[in-house]
Write an enzyme that holds these catalytic residues in place. Structure first.
Site, short mmCIF file in Angstrom:
data_model
loop_
_atom_site.label_atom_id
_atom_site.label_comp_id
_atom_site.label_asym_id
_atom_site.label_seq_id
_atom_site.Cartn_x
_atom_site.Cartn_y
_atom_site.Cartn_z
N CYS A 88 -58.95 37.97 -14.93
CA CYS A 88 -60.05 37.77 -14.07
C CYS A 88 -59.66 37.12 -12.87
O CYS A 88 -60.42 36.96 -11.76
CB CYS A 88 -61.32 36.96 -14.79
SG CYS A 88 -61.76 38.04 -16.21
N ASN A 129 -69.28 41.53 -15.81
CA ASN A 129 -67.82 40.91 -15.52
C ASN A 129 -67.10 42.12 -15.44
O ASN A 129 -66.53 42.86 -16.24
CB ASN A 129 -67.60 39.94 -16.64
CG ASN A 129 -66.08 39.38 -16.40
OD1 ASN A 129 -65.45 39.55 -15.50
ND2 ASN A 129 -65.96 38.33 -17.16
N HIS A 146 -66.12 33.58 -9.82
CA HIS A 146 -66.03 34.96 -10.65
C HIS A 146 -67.18 35.23 -11.24
O HIS A 146 -67.93 34.37 -11.84
CB HIS A 146 -64.98 34.61 -11.56
CG HIS A 146 -64.57 35.59 -12.65
ND1 HIS A 146 -64.75 36.93 -12.41
CD2 HIS A 146 -64.61 35.34 -13.89
CE1 HIS A 146 -64.53 37.63 -13.66
NE2 HIS A 146 -64.43 36.62 -14.51
N1 COA Z 1 -75.97 40.08 -29.05
C1 COA Z 1 -76.71 39.46 -30.09
N2 COA Z 1 -76.17 38.25 -30.35
C2 COA Z 1 -75.03 37.84 -30.10
C3 COA Z 1 -74.15 38.72 -29.25
C4 COA Z 1 -74.71 40.10 -28.86
N3 COA Z 1 -74.22 40.76 -27.72
N4 COA Z 1 -73.00 38.37 -29.09
C5 COA Z 1 -72.99 37.30 -29.79
N5 COA Z 1 -74.09 37.03 -30.50
C6 COA Z 1 -74.45 36.14 -31.52
C7 COA Z 1 -73.16 35.28 -32.07
O1 COA Z 1 -72.59 36.11 -33.14
C8 COA Z 1 -73.81 34.11 -32.37
O2 COA Z 1 -74.70 34.25 -33.58
P1 COA Z 1 -74.33 33.26 -34.71
O3 COA Z 1 -74.95 32.01 -34.17
O4 COA Z 1 -75.16 33.73 -35.82
O5 COA Z 1 -72.80 32.97 -34.89
C9 COA Z 1 -74.71 33.62 -31.48
O6 COA Z 1 -74.93 34.82 -30.89
C10 COA Z 1 -74.56 32.73 -30.33
O7 COA Z 1 -73.07 33.04 -29.99
P2 COA Z 1 -72.70 31.89 -29.10
O8 COA Z 1 -71.17 32.40 -28.78
O9 COA Z 1 -72.59 30.40 -29.56
O10 COA Z 1 -73.29 32.25 -27.66
P3 COA Z 1 -73.19 31.73 -26.39
O11 COA Z 1 -74.26 31.00 -25.78
O12 COA Z 1 -71.91 30.80 -26.14
O13 COA Z 1 -72.95 33.12 -25.34
C11 COA Z 1 -71.25 34.51 -24.40
C12 COA Z 1 -71.83 34.10 -25.87
C13 COA Z 1 -70.03 35.25 -24.79
C14 COA Z 1 -72.00 35.21 -23.75
C15 COA Z 1 -70.83 33.27 -23.70
O14 COA Z 1 -69.96 32.25 -24.45
C16 COA Z 1 -69.80 33.62 -22.51
O15 COA Z 1 -70.18 34.13 -21.54
N6 COA Z 1 -68.64 33.17 -22.50
C17 COA Z 1 -67.70 33.63 -21.47
C18 COA Z 1 -67.49 35.03 -21.42
C19 COA Z 1 -66.80 35.33 -20.05
O16 COA Z 1 -67.30 35.51 -19.30
N7 COA Z 1 -65.65 35.39 -20.35
C20 COA Z 1 -64.67 36.03 -19.07
C21 COA Z 1 -64.40 35.05 -18.20
S1 COA Z 1 -63.03 35.27 -17.51
#
Ligand code: COA
Length: 338
Positions: free
Chosen positions: A116, A289, A259
């Protein structure tokens, strides 16, 4: 005579197929409410089967050349630099094919792999080629087809990533004060955390053997929570270091183009930097993204919407797999956006 690299053209392209949260909610155990509240994403574009990264890169490159008033012919630019995580093939690089299809002749053409952060890495090396007198004009493209590497069993990555391409033309100028000149670039990496964002298979770590490789290893994998925290810290620190270096107080910034990974990352980044959230350019809601295409797509959208106006001070910052990150600053030039 000293040479500086100035932004002289900008263009982007999205594949036509729009994927809504409702469509994903019908396929995965997820909901529009979860996706919108956790990521800010409402739609993304996915290429249809058979469409590859070079196809998007050619469209965006064409538009950037048009915006710079350059023809599709040899001599228009001296190099094509393509940032991508999703090359058409593991070998060779995709940039030479893009240069050839755009009719740009037998010029230097190479790919940059910084996930990214790829566009900012490409911008850095292209600017350096111009500063070194090796090129007068360079076409810099960020293009991705993440839909080709998403694990169909992984709801988290499947709702976040989209396909697209954005491109800029950098042109040499002897005038360091000309609007559009890339005034500074900051890059960094931390390979000790490579496992946070990885496609484990398909490289030399997994030697090619007779029989088909395990498709599981060819999918993109990410540890979202850790990535979230690293993204805010790394983009924030690298942007602050760059602003200090070029002597721009944070209050003097007109626009933050971060980003486009997650609306919450952009909000946390603005807060860490002490920049009013209103100044953050946002298109992640519409495109998701798009990895290496994210920054030029955001620039293109914001310029077309009239948000980026000539003379405004713009900070770019990105973070991605590697881990890698970077920042760049420029004063926005007069541009025709295609
Ligand atoms: N729909 C519903 N639930 C989902 C899901 C989806 N698409 N994806 C994950 N979950 C669930 C998880 O399994 C977790 O369940 P659990 O609590 O029973 O284990 C719950 O949602 C919370 O997950 P968590 O990882 O704590 O959520 P979060 O608030 O951190 O959000 C992301 C997850 C991936 C959206 C977030 O961490 C994020 O945006 N990270 C950066 C990602 C990114 O952009 N990366 C590239 C950068 S270069």
């Amino acid at each position: 005579m000293a040479h500086f690299a100035a932004l002289a053209g900008l263009g982007s392209y999205l594949p036509p197929r729009l994927v809504t949260n409702a469509e994903l909610a019908a396929r995965f155990d997820t909901s529009d409410e979860w996706i919108t509240s956790r990521t800010g994403i409402r739609t993304r574009h996915w290429a249809t089967p058979g469409v590859a990264t070079s196809d998007l890169a050619v469209e965006a490159g064409h538009r950037a050349l048009k915006s710079a008033d350059l023809p599709l012919e040899p001599g228009a630019v001296d190099a094509v630099v393509l940032a991508t995580t999703t090359p058409d093939h593991p070998c060779p690089a995709t940039a030479p094919q893009v240069a050839a299809r755009l009719g740009l002749g037998t010029i230097a053409a190479y790919d940059i792999a910084a996930v990214c952060s790829g566009f900012l890495y490409a911008l850095a090396v292209a600017s350096a080629q111009i500063a070194a007198g090796q090129a007068r004009r360079v076409l810099v493209i960020g293009a991705e087809t993440y839909s080709t590497i998403l694990n169909p069993a992984d709801r988290t990555t499947s709702v976040i990533f989209g396909d697209g391409a954005g491109a800029v033309v950098l042109s040499a100028t002897p005038d360091a004060d000309r609007p559009g000149v890339v005034l500074g670039v900051e890059l960094g990496s931390d390979g000790s955390q490579q496992d946070l964002i990885i496609i484990p298979g398909g490289g030399s770590r997994e030697r090619a053997t007779p029989g088909s490789p395990d498709p599981q290893g060819r999918y993109f994998a990410m540890q979202g929570k850790k990535v979230f925290a690293e993204a805010v810290t790394r983009m924030g620190d690298s942007a602050s270091a760059l602003l200090d270096r070029v002597g721009w107080p944070v209050e003097s910034l007109d626009h933050l183009v971060g980003h486009q990974a997650n609306i919450r990352i952009l909000a946390a980044l603005a807060q860490r930097l002490g920049i009013d959230e209103e100044r953050a350019v946002v298109n992640v809601d519409r495109v998701g993204n798009t990895s290496a295409a994210s920054i030029p797509l955001a620039l293109s959208d914001a310029a077309a919407a009239g948000t980026l106006t000539a003379g405004s001070r713009v900070l770019l910052t990105a973070f991605g797999g590697g881990l890698t990150w970077g920042a760049a600053v420029l004063t926005w030039p007069h541009l025709n956006v295609a």
